[in-house]
Design a protein around this motif. Structure first.
Motif, PDB file in Angstrom:
ATOM      1  N   UNK A  23       0.857  -1.186   0.000  1.00  0.00           N
ATOM      2  CA  UNK A  23       0.000   0.000   0.000  1.00  0.00           C
ATOM      3  C   UNK A  23       0.892   1.234   0.000  1.00  0.00           C
ATOM      4  N   UNK A  24       0.310   2.413  -0.196  1.00  0.00           N
ATOM      5  CA  UNK A  24       1.128   3.632  -0.173  1.00  0.00           C
ATOM      6  C   UNK A  24       1.807   3.842   1.174  1.00  0.00           C
ATOM      7  N   UNK A  25       1.119   3.690   2.324  1.00  0.00           N
ATOM      8  CA  UNK A  25       1.831   3.858   3.598  1.00  0.00           C
ATOM      9  C   UNK A  25       2.989   2.865   3.769  1.00  0.00           C
ATOM     10  N   UNK A  26       2.798   1.632   3.306  1.00  0.00           N
ATOM     11  CA  UNK A  26       3.883   0.652   3.397  1.00  0.00           C
ATOM     12  C   UNK A  26       5.046   1.090   2.509  1.00  0.00           C
ATOM     13  N   UNK A  27       4.764   1.529   1.297  1.00  0.00           N
ATOM     14  CA  UNK A  27       5.811   1.986   0.389  1.00  0.00           C
ATOM     15  C   UNK A  27       6.567   3.171   0.980  1.00  0.00           C
ATOM     16  N   UNK A  28       5.846   4.083   1.618  1.00  0.00           N
ATOM     17  CA  UNK A  28       6.490   5.237   2.249  1.00  0.00           C
ATOM     18  C   UNK A  28       7.418   4.793   3.376  1.00  0.00           C
ATOM     19  N   UNK A  29       6.957   3.861   4.218  1.00  0.00           N
ATOM     20  CA  UNK A  29       7.792   3.353   5.316  1.00  0.00           C
ATOM     21  C   UNK A  29       9.027   2.637   4.781  1.00  0.00           C
ATOM     22  N   UNK A  30       8.845   1.801   3.750  1.00  0.00           N
ATOM     23  CA  UNK A  30       9.984   1.098   3.166  1.00  0.00           C
ATOM     24  C   UNK A  30      11.001   2.076   2.593  1.00  0.00           C
ATOM     25  N   UNK A  31      10.509   3.131   1.968  1.00  0.00           N
ATOM     26  CA  UNK A  31      11.403   4.140   1.393  1.00  0.00           C
ATOM     27  C   UNK A  31      12.233   4.799   2.487  1.00  0.00           C
ATOM     28  N   UNK A  32      11.576   5.213   3.550  1.00  0.00           N
ATOM     29  CA  UNK A  32      12.308   5.847   4.665  1.00  0.00           C
ATOM     30  C   UNK A  32      13.349   4.894   5.254  1.00  0.00           C
ATOM     31  N   UNK A  33      12.960   3.638   5.485  1.00  0.00           N
ATOM     32  CA  UNK A  33      13.880   2.658   6.072  1.00  0.00           C
ATOM     33  C   UNK A  33      15.080   2.406   5.162  1.00  0.00           C
ATOM     34  N   UNK A  35      16.310   4.328   2.764  1.00  0.00           N
ATOM     35  CA  UNK A  35      17.158   5.521   2.668  1.00  0.00           C
ATOM     36  C   UNK A  35      17.974   5.715   3.939  1.00  0.00           C
ATOM     37  N   UNK A  36      17.381   5.445   5.090  1.00  0.00           N
ATOM     38  CA  UNK A  36      18.117   5.571   6.358  1.00  0.00           C
ATOM     39  C   UNK A  36      19.303   4.602   6.387  1.00  0.00           C
ATOM     40  N   UNK A  37      19.088   3.364   5.951  1.00  0.00           N
ATOM     41  CA  UNK A  37      20.184   2.397   5.904  1.00  0.00           C
ATOM     42  C   UNK A  37      21.249   2.849   4.904  1.00  0.00           C
ATOM     43  N   UNK A  38      20.810   3.385   3.791  1.00  0.00           N
ATOM     44  CA  UNK A  38      21.757   3.906   2.817  1.00  0.00           C
ATOM     45  C   UNK A  38      22.618   5.018   3.400  1.00  0.00           C
ATOM     46  N   UNK A  39      22.004   5.913   4.122  1.00  0.00           N
ATOM     47  CA  UNK A  39      22.760   7.021   4.725  1.00  0.00           C
ATOM     48  C   UNK A  39      23.751   6.500   5.766  1.00  0.00           C
ATOM     49  N   UNK A  40      23.369   5.449   6.517  1.00  0.00           N
ATOM     50  CA  UNK A  40      24.280   4.864   7.509  1.00  0.00           C
ATOM     51  C   UNK A  40      25.543   4.313   6.842  1.00  0.00           C
ATOM     52  N   UNK A  70      10.891  13.586  -2.433  1.00  0.00           N
ATOM     53  CA  UNK A  70      11.847  14.458  -1.747  1.00  0.00           C
ATOM     54  C   UNK A  70      11.547  14.518  -0.248  1.00  0.00           C
ATOM     55  N   UNK A  71      10.271  14.621   0.099  1.00  0.00           N
ATOM     56  CA  UNK A  71       9.879  14.665   1.513  1.00  0.00           C
ATOM     57  C   UNK A  71      10.231  13.366   2.235  1.00  0.00           C
ATOM     58  N   UNK A  72      10.229  12.260   1.509  1.00  0.00           N
ATOM     59  CA  UNK A  72      10.580  10.965   2.096  1.00  0.00           C
ATOM     60  C   UNK A  72      12.086  10.810   2.280  1.00  0.00           C
ATOM     61  N   UNK A  73      12.865  11.684   1.665  1.00  0.00           N
ATOM     62  CA  UNK A  73      14.309  11.656   1.852  1.00  0.00           C
ATOM     63  C   UNK A  73      15.128  11.325   0.623  1.00  0.00           C
TER      64      UNK A  73
END
Length: 128
Positions: A23-33, A35-40, A70-73
């Motif tokens: 779903x869109x909320x799941x896709x948004x959460x996956x994107x944030x997660x 990207x966060x791992x990528x930044x680490x 962009x808002x998702x990171x």
């Protein structure tokens, strides 16, 4: 909906494997997660395996999600390769998202039918 993120040191990218309904909320959460791992790991290349995923969003959700990148990171210097499932309806949704994202200036998101092509594209941008 199970999904995993991992850093792949050999190829220097984040691998996201997605299974089940998205779903869109799941896709948004996956994107944030992801990207966060990528930044680490100081990593800007992402390989998303959606071969076992089913998209369960509306056309409007796809459009809105593309506007939220962009808002998702996500940043313009990130590279995202998505491996699509064999399902024709899902492929149409992926292609619609790709079109909307490109219209918004996101030229760094590409969709592929197989992993080899996706990895090859990420490798071409490895030294950028």
């Amino acid at each position: 909906m199970p999904h995993t993120h991992s850093f792949e040191p050999t190829h220097q990218h984040i691998l996201e494997i997605v299974e089940g309904e998205v779903t869109r909320p799941i896709a948004e959460d996956m994107t944030r997660e992801g990207l966060a791992l990528g930044r680490q790991h100081c990593c800007r290349r992402f390989l998303l395996d959606w071969t076992k995923a089913t998209i369960t969003v509306s056309t409007v959700d796809i459009y809105v999600y593309a506007l939220e990148l962009y808002e998702l990171g996500l940043e313009k210097c990130d590279r995202v390769a998505v491996i699509m499932s064999d399902d024709e309806d899902d492929r149409k949704d992926h292609r619609f998202f790709e079109t909307v994202a490109r219209n918004r200036g996101w030229y760094n998101i590409h969709y592929f039918e197989d992993a080899d092509s996706a990895i090859e594209w990420l490798e071409q941008t490895r030294n950028e």
